[in-house]
Write a protein that holds these residues in place. Structure first.
Motif, PDB file in Angstrom:
ATOM      1  N   TYR A   7     -77.764 -22.979 -14.675  1.00 35.54           N
ATOM      2  CA  TYR A   7     -77.759 -22.893 -13.217  1.00 35.54           C
ATOM      3  C   TYR A   7     -78.770 -21.865 -12.747  1.00 35.54           C
ATOM      4  CZ  TYR A   7     -73.394 -25.492 -13.211  1.00 35.54           C
ATOM      5  OH  TYR A   7     -72.451 -26.465 -13.371  1.00 35.54           O
ATOM      6  N   VAL A   8     -79.253 -22.062 -11.533  1.00 28.38           N
ATOM      7  CA  VAL A   8     -80.062 -21.074 -10.841  1.00 28.38           C
ATOM      8  C   VAL A   8     -79.292 -20.682  -9.587  1.00 28.38           C
ATOM      9  CG1 VAL A   8     -82.201 -20.642  -9.569  1.00 28.38           C
ATOM     10  CG2 VAL A   8     -82.257 -21.958 -11.690  1.00 28.38           C
ATOM     11  N   ALA A   9     -79.087 -19.372  -9.442  1.00 30.56           N
ATOM     12  CA  ALA A   9     -78.457 -18.842  -8.238  1.00 30.56           C
ATOM     13  C   ALA A   9     -79.560 -18.221  -7.390  1.00 30.56           C
ATOM     14  CB  ALA A   9     -77.408 -17.796  -8.599  1.00 30.56           C
ATOM     15  N   GLU A  10     -79.740 -18.732  -6.184  1.00 31.24           N
ATOM     16  CA  GLU A  10     -80.786 -18.244  -5.282  1.00 31.24           C
ATOM     17  C   GLU A  10     -80.181 -17.382  -4.187  1.00 31.24           C
ATOM     18  OE1 GLU A  10     -84.030 -21.832  -5.372  1.00 31.24           O
ATOM     19  OE2 GLU A  10     -82.570 -21.813  -3.759  1.00 31.24           O
ATOM     20  N   ARG A  11     -80.889 -16.321  -3.876  1.00 33.75           N
ATOM     21  CA  ARG A  11     -80.491 -15.464  -2.757  1.00 33.75           C
ATOM     22  C   ARG A  11     -81.732 -15.160  -1.941  1.00 33.75           C
ATOM     23  NH1 ARG A  11     -77.699  -9.444  -2.758  1.00 33.75           N
ATOM     24  NH2 ARG A  11     -77.620  -9.270  -0.501  1.00 33.75           N
ATOM     25  N   ALA A  30     -74.811  -7.189 -16.510  1.00 28.72           N
ATOM     26  CA  ALA A  30     -73.644  -6.437 -16.985  1.00 28.72           C
ATOM     27  C   ALA A  30     -72.351  -7.206 -16.733  1.00 28.72           C
ATOM     28  CB  ALA A  30     -73.603  -5.067 -16.313  1.00 28.72           C
ATOM     29  N   SER A  31     -72.251  -7.830 -15.573  1.00 31.50           N
ATOM     30  CA  SER A  31     -71.041  -8.590 -15.244  1.00 31.50           C
ATOM     31  C   SER A  31     -70.895  -9.817 -16.136  1.00 31.50           C
ATOM     32  CB  SER A  31     -71.059  -8.997 -13.765  1.00 31.50           C
ATOM     33  OG  SER A  31     -70.991  -7.841 -12.955  1.00 31.50           O
ATOM     34  N   ALA A  32     -72.008 -10.495 -16.421  1.00 38.78           N
ATOM     35  CA  ALA A  32     -71.955 -11.652 -17.322  1.00 38.78           C
ATOM     36  C   ALA A  32     -71.512 -11.214 -18.720  1.00 38.78           C
ATOM     37  CB  ALA A  32     -73.316 -12.344 -17.383  1.00 38.78           C
ATOM     38  N   GLU A  33     -72.021 -10.090 -19.171  1.00 38.28           N
ATOM     39  CA  GLU A  33     -71.637  -9.594 -20.498  1.00 38.28           C
ATOM     40  C   GLU A  33     -70.157  -9.218 -20.534  1.00 38.28           C
ATOM     41  OE1 GLU A  33     -74.510  -6.480 -21.199  1.00 38.28           O
ATOM     42  OE2 GLU A  33     -76.082  -7.929 -21.711  1.00 38.28           O
ATOM     43  N   LEU A  45     -79.423 -15.374 -18.156  1.00 39.47           N
ATOM     44  CA  LEU A  45     -80.668 -15.723 -18.835  1.00 39.47           C
ATOM     45  C   LEU A  45     -81.889 -15.031 -18.257  1.00 39.47           C
ATOM     46  CD1 LEU A  45     -80.043 -19.563 -19.186  1.00 39.47           C
ATOM     47  CD2 LEU A  45     -79.648 -17.776 -20.904  1.00 39.47           C
ATOM     48  N   GLY A  46     -81.744 -14.351 -17.131  1.00 40.22           N
ATOM     49  CA  GLY A  46     -82.875 -13.655 -16.526  1.00 40.22           C
ATOM     50  C   GLY A  46     -83.030 -14.022 -15.069  1.00 40.22           C
ATOM     51  N   GLY A  47     -83.955 -13.328 -14.426  1.00 42.70           N
ATOM     52  CA  GLY A  47     -84.159 -13.567 -13.006  1.00 42.70           C
ATOM     53  C   GLY A  47     -85.600 -13.353 -12.591  1.00 42.70           C
ATOM     54  N   THR A  48     -85.897 -13.809 -11.389  1.00 45.48           N
ATOM     55  CA  THR A  48     -87.226 -13.684 -10.816  1.00 45.48           C
ATOM     56  C   THR A  48     -87.092 -13.188  -9.383  1.00 45.48           C
ATOM     57  OG1 THR A  48     -88.021 -15.528 -12.153  1.00 45.48           O
ATOM     58  CG2 THR A  48     -89.351 -14.934 -10.243  1.00 45.48           C
ATOM     59  N   PHE A  49     -87.909 -12.202  -9.025  1.00 45.78           N
ATOM     60  CA  PHE A  49     -87.975 -11.711  -7.653  1.00 45.78           C
ATOM     61  C   PHE A  49     -89.289 -12.206  -7.056  1.00 45.78           C
ATOM     62  CE2 PHE A  49     -89.290  -7.981  -4.875  1.00 45.78           C
ATOM     63  CZ  PHE A  49     -88.559  -8.395  -3.773  1.00 45.78           C
ATOM     64  N   VAL A  50     -89.202 -12.829  -5.882  1.00 42.94           N
ATOM     65  CA  VAL A  50     -90.389 -13.338  -5.192  1.00 42.94           C
ATOM     66  C   VAL A  50     -90.527 -12.554  -3.893  1.00 42.94           C
ATOM     67  CG1 VAL A  50     -91.567 -15.388  -4.300  1.00 42.94           C
ATOM     68  CG2 VAL A  50     -89.925 -15.620  -6.192  1.00 42.94           C
ATOM     69  N   PHE A  60     -78.574 -18.771 -15.333  1.00 40.91           N
ATOM     70  CA  PHE A  60     -77.346 -18.585 -16.107  1.00 40.91           C
ATOM     71  C   PHE A  60     -77.077 -19.812 -16.953  1.00 40.91           C
ATOM     72  CE2 PHE A  60     -76.933 -16.042 -12.329  1.00 40.91           C
ATOM     73  CZ  PHE A  60     -76.333 -14.873 -12.764  1.00 40.91           C
ATOM     74  N   GLU A  61     -76.323 -19.603 -18.009  1.00 38.18           N
ATOM     75  CA  GLU A  61     -75.773 -20.703 -18.784  1.00 38.18           C
ATOM     76  C   GLU A  61     -74.262 -20.547 -18.743  1.00 38.18           C
ATOM     77  OE1 GLU A  61     -77.160 -22.381 -22.836  1.00 38.18           O
ATOM     78  OE2 GLU A  61     -75.601 -20.894 -23.249  1.00 38.18           O
ATOM     79  N   GLY A  62     -73.576 -21.624 -18.466  1.00 32.36           N
ATOM     80  CA  GLY A  62     -72.117 -21.583 -18.397  1.00 32.36           C
ATOM     81  C   GLY A  62     -71.597 -22.653 -17.474  1.00 32.36           C
TER      82      GLY A  62
END
Length: 102
Positions: A7-11, A30-33, A45-50, A60-62
């Protein structure tokens, strides 16, 4: 068949800076862990700031429910949660791309 998907969570985050984006992503990791350690099927899995779009996108994977739980625990909101398909960046010559023309 597994219900673990990507999944990709966009904000969309007006006023966000690299520092605030990195802080949010650190909280999400930290919360995922923490949740994964309790048996919740989720992985950050990581993130990107634009900066020009004032947006962050985190992968995320899940399950969708687990990704929502990560955000809730981290105290980080999202605007959209989208099912994502990973695409390999390598192409086989002649089959997956056309030559660039001007």
């Amino acid at each position: 068949m597994s219900t673990r998907q990507r999944y990709v969570a966009e904000r969309f985050w007006p006023g966000a800076t690299e520092r605030t984006a990195r802080g949010a992503m650190k909280q999400l990791r930290a919360s995922a862990e923490r949740l994964a350690a309790t048996g919740v099927p989720v992985r950050y899995l990581g993130g990107t700031f634009v900066p020009d779009d004032e947006a962050i996108a985190c992968r995320f994977e899940g399950t969708a429910q687990a990704v929502r739980a990560v955000h809730e625990l981290a105290g980080v909101t999202f605007d959209r949660l989208l099912l994502a398909l990973e695409v390999d960046g390598h192409c086989r010559r002649g089959l997956d791309h056309a030559p660039l023309t001007e």
